[in-house]
Design an enzyme around this catalytic site. Sequence first.
Site, short mmCIF file in Angstrom:
data_model
loop_
_atom_site.label_atom_id
_atom_site.label_comp_id
_atom_site.label_asym_id
_atom_site.label_seq_id
_atom_site.Cartn_x
_atom_site.Cartn_y
_atom_site.Cartn_z
N HIS A 187 55.32 95.65 80.61
CA HIS A 187 55.11 94.74 79.47
C HIS A 187 56.26 94.69 78.47
O HIS A 187 56.04 94.65 77.26
CB HIS A 187 53.82 95.12 78.74
CG HIS A 187 52.57 94.84 79.49
ND1 HIS A 187 52.52 94.01 80.58
CD2 HIS A 187 51.30 95.33 79.33
CE1 HIS A 187 51.27 93.97 81.05
NE2 HIS A 187 50.50 94.75 80.33
N HIS A 212 47.95 88.59 76.12
CA HIS A 212 47.14 89.70 76.66
C HIS A 212 45.81 89.84 75.92
O HIS A 212 45.33 90.95 75.69
CB HIS A 212 47.94 91.00 76.55
CG HIS A 212 47.55 92.05 77.54
ND1 HIS A 212 46.30 92.62 77.58
CD2 HIS A 212 48.25 92.63 78.54
CE1 HIS A 212 46.26 93.50 78.55
NE2 HIS A 212 47.41 93.54 79.15
N GLU A 243 45.46 87.16 82.30
CA GLU A 243 46.86 86.99 81.87
C GLU A 243 47.59 86.04 82.82
O GLU A 243 48.09 86.44 83.87
CB GLU A 243 47.56 88.35 81.84
CG GLU A 243 46.87 89.41 80.98
CD GLU A 243 47.17 90.81 81.45
OE1 GLU A 243 48.37 91.11 81.69
OE2 GLU A 243 46.24 91.61 81.59
C1 G6D Z 1 46.87 99.32 81.90
O1 G6D Z 1 47.14 98.78 84.22
C2 G6D Z 1 46.72 98.25 82.97
C3 G6D Z 1 47.55 97.06 82.63
O2 G6D Z 1 47.32 96.02 83.58
C4 G6D Z 1 47.20 96.56 81.23
O3 G6D Z 1 47.99 95.44 80.92
C5 G6D Z 1 47.42 97.68 80.23
O4 G6D Z 1 46.63 98.80 80.59
C6 G6D Z 1 47.01 97.25 78.83
O5 G6D Z 1 48.15 99.85 81.95
#
Ligand code: G6D
Length: 348
Positions: A105, A179, A313
């Site tokens: 991210h 998100h 997402e």
């Molecule tokens: C965890 O694996 C999930 C991700 O997909 C998510 O975006 C994140 O938490 C907030 O890492």
Amino acid sequence: MRILDEKFAEHNGQPVTAYTLINDQGMEVTAIDYGCIITKILVPDREGRMENVVLGFDTLEDYYQHSPYFGAVVGRHAGRIANAEFTLDGNTYQLEKNNNGNHLHGGLQGFDKVIWDTEVKEETDSIRIEFTYLARDGEEGYPGNLHMKVVYELNNQNEFKISYEGVSDKKTVVNVTNHTYFNLSGDLKEDILHHTLMLKSSRFLELDEELIPTGELLSVDSTPFDFRSGRKIKDGKESAHPQNILAGNGYDHPFLLDEQQNKEIHLFDEESGRSLVIETSEPAVVLYTSNQLEAGFSIRGTASREYLGICLETQGLPDSLNHPQFPSAILDKDEVYTSQTVYKFSSK
Ligand code: G6D
């Protein structure tokens, strides 16, 4: 229609402002210029009760301490990148290893953790907030000065549209999404296990133990990943499918949207009657059912716990840089990145 604004907090000595878009039906969308975070969306249930349908906080400190990207714009590259590195034209770029030795991210100071410049605009049948941010060459390890613009727009049909635009002075990678964790029960009365999701997707990405795509696209046929005619989220929690178990007894998977099925995504909560239809320009959607949402803090008075929100997402496929068979996240110098997703709320 009207737009309100008020001081929300301060971040590194800079003011953080909250903007609220209100349409003539009474629907409200509130967002702050820190991370373009959507902190609240108020929509009616079948009885006309206006309640909040997203996970969010009322203080910046709570976002610092507890938020796993609640409501945030995520980038420069959403999702995971294996080994936190990628190669472009023979140059290898090292990114922040912020998730089990991989990159997640956009890094430690991704788009979700910076203050965006804002401009509000009122048109005859819509109101909007325009966020802009210059992600510098080398920021979080990515090449290119990337000028990003994100627009949140609300109209009088209870449609909320997010548009993204980016242009870079060097070849780079871009894969941006929002998100938000949705919960249509209203004010987090229930978890999302009894929400029904319909997703026109016949293939999803297989993940490894670190939740990195293996490169395999798996068929949803005869699995709990088949949402084509609607399915309750609880099926993923109760499933013995190895991919549901690997994701922490739920879903955390990218789905490739079927082009010939107008890529429709529909979330519905029978109890409240609230419905959310999502239409997107993007080839994929990551379905995350907050399996890893930690306990131990309060979300506007509701104890945090797993399955309290569902993320849809819309984006390209994660780790596409290491899988040439996936749609590419590469953006050439001076090429314009564009993406749109519309969230249509109703109740019945
Ligand atoms: C965890 O694996 C999930 C991700 O997909 C998510 O975006 C994140 O938490 C907030 O890492």
